[in-house]
Design an enzyme around this catalytic site. Structure first.
Site, PDB file in Angstrom:
ATOM      1  N   ILE A 104     -41.750 -53.282  -9.096  1.00 15.55           N
ATOM      2  CA  ILE A 104     -41.919 -54.644  -9.606  1.00 15.55           C
ATOM      3  C   ILE A 104     -42.661 -54.548 -10.935  1.00 15.55           C
ATOM      4  O   ILE A 104     -43.882 -54.513 -10.985  1.00 15.55           O
ATOM      5  CB  ILE A 104     -42.641 -55.538  -8.584  1.00 15.55           C
ATOM      6  CG1 ILE A 104     -41.777 -55.619  -7.318  1.00 15.55           C
ATOM      7  CG2 ILE A 104     -42.876 -56.933  -9.165  1.00 15.55           C
ATOM      8  CD1 ILE A 104     -42.272 -56.535  -6.247  1.00 15.55           C
ATOM      9  N   HIS A 105     -41.888 -54.444 -12.000  1.00 13.96           N
ATOM     10  CA  HIS A 105     -42.429 -54.344 -13.357  1.00 13.96           C
ATOM     11  C   HIS A 105     -42.392 -55.728 -14.010  1.00 13.96           C
ATOM     12  O   HIS A 105     -42.256 -56.735 -13.323  1.00 13.96           O
ATOM     13  CB  HIS A 105     -41.669 -53.284 -14.165  1.00 13.96           C
ATOM     14  CG  HIS A 105     -40.196 -53.548 -14.231  1.00 13.96           C
ATOM     15  ND1 HIS A 105     -39.640 -54.354 -15.182  1.00 13.96           N
ATOM     16  CD2 HIS A 105     -39.174 -53.143 -13.428  1.00 13.96           C
ATOM     17  CE1 HIS A 105     -38.321 -54.425 -14.984  1.00 13.96           C
ATOM     18  NE2 HIS A 105     -38.020 -53.700 -13.918  1.00 13.96           N
ATOM     19  N   ALA A 106     -42.492 -55.800 -15.320  1.00 19.25           N
ATOM     20  CA  ALA A 106     -42.668 -57.070 -16.037  1.00 19.25           C
ATOM     21  C   ALA A 106     -41.588 -58.115 -15.759  1.00 19.25           C
ATOM     22  O   ALA A 106     -41.904 -59.261 -15.439  1.00 19.25           O
ATOM     23  CB  ALA A 106     -42.765 -56.810 -17.539  1.00 19.25           C
TER      24      ALA A 106
END
Length: 88
Positions: A14-16
């Site tokens: 779960i990145h940007a």
């Protein structure tokens, strides 16, 4: 109160971008919505909070929602996680 556990399946975790989508979804609801990972809990309506967790692929996360629209919030977040290929 609604609570559900998910396993992150996205290769990037779960990145940007996915964090932004989750925060936008959570922000549509009045309930208090929390995201828990690795013993830390953050407000799911806070992009900085979500990003600070550094959630990788394979991680187990828990989302809790408390309030009048908790069930609707959980349904929307579950749908978003599935649609975006983030978690199951």
């Amino acid at each position: 109160m609604a609570e559900k556990t998910f396993k992150v399946v996205s290769d990037s975790g779960i990145h940007a971008r996915p964090a932004t989508i989750l925060v936008q979804t959570a922000s549509k609801f009045n309930s208090e919505i929390q995201l828990e990972y690795n013993g830390k809990t953050v407000n799911l309506k806070s992009i900085m909070g979500v990003m600070s967790l550094g959630i990788p692929k394979g991680a187990t996360i828990k989302i809790t929602a408390e309030g009048a629209d908790a069930a609707e919030a959980m349904a929307a977040l579950t749908d978003t996680l599935a649609k975006e290929g983030l978690a199951e």
